[in-house]
Design a protein around this motif. Sequence first.
Motif, mmCIF file in Angstrom:
data_model
loop_
_atom_site.group_PDB
_atom_site.id
_atom_site.type_symbol
_atom_site.label_atom_id
_atom_site.label_comp_id
_atom_site.label_asym_id
_atom_site.label_seq_id
_atom_site.Cartn_x
_atom_site.Cartn_y
_atom_site.Cartn_z
ATOM 1 N N THR A 1 0.860 -1.179 0.000
ATOM 2 C CA THR A 1 0.000 0.000 0.000
ATOM 3 C C THR A 1 0.896 1.228 0.000
ATOM 4 O O THR A 1 1.627 1.471 0.964
ATOM 5 C CB THR A 1 -0.921 0.022 1.232
ATOM 6 O OG1 THR A 1 -1.750 -1.143 1.237
ATOM 7 C CG2 THR A 1 -1.801 1.261 1.225
ATOM 8 N N ALA A 2 0.836 1.972 -1.103
ATOM 9 C CA ALA A 2 1.616 3.210 -1.188
ATOM 10 C C ALA A 2 0.890 4.310 -0.427
ATOM 11 O O ALA A 2 -0.345 4.382 -0.420
ATOM 12 C CB ALA A 2 1.812 3.601 -2.646
ATOM 13 N N ILE A 3 1.683 5.160 0.217
ATOM 14 C CA ILE A 3 1.117 6.247 1.033
ATOM 15 C C ILE A 3 1.680 7.578 0.557
ATOM 16 O O ILE A 3 2.893 7.702 0.308
ATOM 17 C CB ILE A 3 1.416 6.037 2.529
ATOM 18 C CG1 ILE A 3 0.509 4.950 3.097
ATOM 19 C CG2 ILE A 3 1.220 7.331 3.304
ATOM 20 C CD1 ILE A 3 0.561 4.815 4.602
ATOM 21 N N ASN A 4 0.795 8.552 0.459
ATOM 22 C CA ASN A 4 1.201 9.919 0.172
ATOM 23 C C ASN A 4 0.984 10.749 1.435
ATOM 24 O O ASN A 4 -0.166 11.016 1.811
ATOM 25 C CB ASN A 4 0.384 10.490 -0.993
ATOM 26 C CG ASN A 4 0.790 11.919 -1.327
ATOM 27 O OD1 ASN A 4 1.831 12.404 -0.902
ATOM 28 N ND2 ASN A 4 -0.062 12.595 -2.091
ATOM 29 N N PRO A 5 2.064 11.147 2.140
ATOM 30 C CA PRO A 5 1.873 11.949 3.371
ATOM 31 C C PRO A 5 1.465 13.389 3.017
ATOM 32 O O PRO A 5 2.309 14.233 2.707
ATOM 33 C CB PRO A 5 3.252 11.890 4.033
ATOM 34 C CG PRO A 5 4.206 11.616 2.917
ATOM 35 C CD PRO A 5 3.476 10.841 1.883
ATOM 36 N N LEU A 6 0.171 13.660 3.103
ATOM 37 C CA LEU A 6 -0.367 14.951 2.655
ATOM 38 C C LEU A 6 -0.002 16.094 3.593
ATOM 39 O O LEU A 6 -0.141 17.270 3.215
ATOM 40 C CB LEU A 6 -1.894 14.851 2.537
ATOM 41 C CG LEU A 6 -2.407 13.792 1.552
ATOM 42 C CD1 LEU A 6 -3.930 13.720 1.608
ATOM 43 C CD2 LEU A 6 -1.938 14.097 0.144
ATOM 44 N N LEU A 7 0.430 15.793 4.789
ATOM 45 C CA LEU A 7 0.708 16.871 5.747
ATOM 46 C C LEU A 7 1.858 17.766 5.293
ATOM 47 O O LEU A 7 2.072 18.845 5.870
ATOM 48 C CB LEU A 7 0.976 16.306 7.135
ATOM 49 C CG LEU A 7 2.034 15.195 7.297
ATOM 50 C CD1 LEU A 7 3.443 15.713 7.322
ATOM 51 C CD2 LEU A 7 1.736 14.396 8.555
ATOM 52 N N THR A 8 2.598 17.327 4.271
ATOM 53 C CA THR A 8 3.667 18.185 3.744
ATOM 54 C C THR A 8 3.108 19.296 2.853
ATOM 55 O O THR A 8 3.847 20.185 2.442
ATOM 56 C CB THR A 8 4.668 17.348 2.925
ATOM 57 O OG1 THR A 8 3.989 16.718 1.828
ATOM 58 C CG2 THR A 8 5.308 16.271 3.790
#
Length: 295
Positions: free
Chosen positions: A79-86
């Motif tokens: 499962t790929a994750i995109n850390p949106l908090l950046t």
Amino acid sequence: MNTSSRVTVAALATLTAASFGNVSPASAAGMFGQQEVDQNKFALIASPYANGNAHQLLIVEQISNARPCWSESQAGSMTAINPLLTEFDFTNICGRSIDSNGYSLRTAGEDQNWKYSLRVAKKDNDILLLGSPTSDRSAPELLIGRVRGNTNGFAKIYLEPGWRLTKRVYNGSPVGHIYLTNDQTIASLNATALAARPPITTPLPPVKPVTPPVATKPETKPPVATKPETKPPVASNPETKPPVSTPTQPQTNVKKYPWWQFWNWGKKGVQPTSTTQAPVPSQSGTVVVPTTLNY
């Protein structure tokens, strides 16, 4: 980092220092408790660095529903994750823990922060979250979670059975520190980890193949010149020729006449008659024919 984040970090550092004071780590560990949390509000992320050649643990918490702190997409078994908090100011919306100040290991109600560290490592086409012993180097590493695949990007870490996230509690109040928690004792976890290890076998030394000898042509040495043996001359007996016998000239009855009769015969024209006798060999090999005068 904005001002609010710096204040939060400073406050946590002050709380940690005030909590520990001059007490030993073992005594400090007994001061903390743990609080159960909603697991769906946390994301354990393998965060890449060194151009994706290595990863470290990043824990993101969804504090407020104002905005999502990460997004997920399936990539095969991972499962790929995109850390949106950046992408925005995540103050009071997202929580983030990036090192041992923000997370640690806790087993059977006991902090293991001074005995184990958390690290992410690539192994066997997977990315693993491991608890590595820091005080007892003979103890095995504990498998806590895995990505279920290999990647150079951000990926979700799935916890192994028996592990979950909890929050540290101090004086009855939860703080921002996150525990990787298991209810088993550390001794029991070590025994399970040792049993799961593949047996260590000592490889046998490679057997050197036996190469049959190569038939080689025997070395031919040049003949050594030797001095011919000189044999003494063999004395030979001189050839003996049979003596040549000289036949004896047969006696012929020759009448002796006085010399004047020969004179008379000459005058009268009378010649003595010659008779030829058998040749007689001489000593020199010449045949002499004796002549007999007949009168």
